[in-house]
Enzyme design. Sequence first.
Site, PDB file in Angstrom:
ATOM      1  N   ASP A  21      33.292   9.803  55.636  1.00 11.58           N
ATOM      2  CA  ASP A  21      32.806  11.175  55.594  1.00 11.58           C
ATOM      3  C   ASP A  21      31.309  11.284  55.891  1.00 11.58           C
ATOM      4  OD1 ASP A  21      33.401  14.002  54.486  1.00 11.58           O
ATOM      5  OD2 ASP A  21      31.655  13.417  53.309  1.00 11.58           O
ATOM      6  N   GLU A  80      33.545  10.143  60.743  1.00 12.59           N
ATOM      7  CA  GLU A  80      33.190  11.542  61.013  1.00 12.59           C
ATOM      8  C   GLU A  80      31.712  11.580  61.401  1.00 12.59           C
ATOM      9  OE1 GLU A  80      33.234  15.921  58.882  1.00 12.59           O
ATOM     10  OE2 GLU A  80      32.153  14.260  57.972  1.00 12.59           O
TER      11      GLU A  80
HETATM   12  C1  GLC Z   1      32.507  16.340  55.540  1.00 13.49           C
HETATM   13  C2  GLC Z   1      33.850  16.885  55.095  1.00 13.49           C
HETATM   14  C3  GLC Z   1      33.652  18.227  54.491  1.00 13.49           C
HETATM   15  C4  GLC Z   1      32.748  18.080  53.281  1.00 13.49           C
HETATM   16  C5  GLC Z   1      31.423  17.405  53.680  1.00 13.49           C
HETATM   17  C6  GLC Z   1      30.674  16.948  52.463  1.00 13.49           C
HETATM   18  O1  GLC Z   1      31.975  17.063  56.585  1.00 13.49           O
HETATM   19  O2  GLC Z   1      34.744  16.904  56.162  1.00 13.49           O
HETATM   20  O3  GLC Z   1      34.855  18.839  54.118  1.00 13.49           O
HETATM   21  O4  GLC Z   1      32.494  19.349  52.735  1.00 13.49           O
HETATM   22  O5  GLC Z   1      31.631  16.268  54.461  1.00 13.49           O
HETATM   23  O6  GLC Z   1      31.324  15.867  51.858  1.00 13.49           O
END
Ligand code: GLC
Length: 592
Positions: free
Chosen positions: A231, A284
């Site tokens: 993440d 991500e």
């Molecule tokens: C990422 C997740 C999102 C979350 C953020 C903070 O972007 O996909 O849903 O709010 O991180 O953890």
Amino acid sequence: MTVAMRILWCLVSLVIIAGVSPYPEQPEAELDWWQTTVFYQIYPLSFKDSSGGGVGDLLGIAEKLEHLKDLGVGGVWLSPIFKSAMADFGYDISDFRDIDPVFGTLAHLDVLLIIANLSDIRVILDFVPNHSSDEHEWFVRSLQREEPFTNYYTWHDGRVDTAGNRIPPNNWQSVFGGPAWTWRPERNQYYLHQFDPKQPDLNYGNPLVVEEMKNVLRYWLDKGVDGFRVDAVPHLFEGPIDAPDSETSAPTHLPETYEMVAEWRKVMDEKSVEYGRTKVLMLETYGTINQTMGYYGTDDAPGGHFPFNFRLITDINKLSTAEDFSRTINEYLDVMTDGRTPNWVLGNHDQHRVASRFSRELVDGLNFLAHLLPGIGVTYNGEEIGMENTLITWEQCQDPQGINAGPDHYLEATRDLERTPFQWDNSTSAGFSSNETTWLPVNENYKELNLEVQKTAAKSHYKVYKQITELRKTRTIQLGGCQVAALSENVLAFTRTLESEDTYVVVINLGDQQETVNVKATFEYLPDQITIHIVGVYSGHMAGHSLSTTSLVLNARESFVFRAESPDVDDSIIILPCSLFIMIIQFVVRYL
Ligand code: GLC
């Protein structure tokens, strides 16, 4: 031209012709499990509630794994299931090594892993390294300056302005809105949070934090999971805190971040060896193409197995032309060198539903794109049946990003619209829960739009999706070459080709007018007639029909996958006569 030069010229033309052959040779090496699969993202709060509490849970997921098996997906990524204060619905973790009671217990995860293993589905967990919850024991003890936790987070005294007031150390704003710093009188200091105040950033400058988080990876891998989706990777390191006021967000994608990812990859590789199959790291990393490519790492220091390719989300929208699509896809394919595995993401729990971002009629066409272009396909739960955004009232809004935007603007910011319960059937709460009240409301369209209806309908997104995953098993789709082009302003097409295998051609009319296109003019190696292999649900055509490649008529938003039989001509048979032909021409020009 001397004889020697002519021979050389012929050899060059031979190489050129071989190079432009649309039928790449069969590769020698086979691909690993994660390179050919579809990863299916489950948002656990909204997938299936087994206990009647109105919230999804692990046993619910275990019960519904048969759906994933039926769909033909090979990997499932679960958004966070760990102990959480639920300020950001699981992305604020208060214990990295335990399951939140809302979702069940560690024993329930074991059950899920056993069923998944029997179903040949690999389980991927969400790893949230950038921050913990402010309710995590580390933060509570850091607040008290208790060793060794004192510097587990980024603390700062702040500044004093000209009027003598204490102000945050810099002007960084959080991703969810509002300052990225919050004052804690217990410690007389500010702490950094790039997301919600309840998500304090961990301090990766502290080797103890680095080691703790590597051990979190090892802990879950030893429990039998097959990898992680990581993440918010670009936010790991921020650089100097004494930033100028003009800098309104913390810098991202710093070199240290790439190095950290490479460290995690080493952990994954060690465990892959230990368990005899690849443990995969998917990242991500929203960013520019160069920033994203860096996360693949280098031969000496590999990074993630793949950073998500969000281009179909960030660079494309319902106004995009076929040329925009083609450019976006080709730009990405062009950098898929050095053994990088491509991947395609259409949606996730942070992005509006595909049917709502584009249109209902384009759901199948876009699934063709995400799953028939080379590489990995990623599906967010519900996209296989074309679920749509759910209208949420201000009172129903749960997402901190929506709440921070206030009652007049929450709809522009909230991610609740794409997070509502999965629509299984037309019973109570769409079959998601026996409870009539669910944590987010069920979409009102569930009586018509649900999995059960789509299983029995003659044509449905679900049925198209299954045909797509079936097609993904072919060597052409797994290993073949790809050519993408805009055939007109609104018609996009791509071919997948491989020596001695059938060719597949995808044609999508993105526009709302009927179009007639000449597919063969762009992909001249196609025959005059090609057979419909899969057809989108809004088409009047049927699979098995043959259509013309020189004059193909597509209705508004119609999309097809065509099949053309292997030309059964290998390159040497084409190249030899071509080379001879070139030699004859040269001879004629030179001597006659
Ligand atoms: C990422 C997740 C999102 C979350 C953020 C903070 O972007 O996909 O849903 O709010 O991180 O953890």
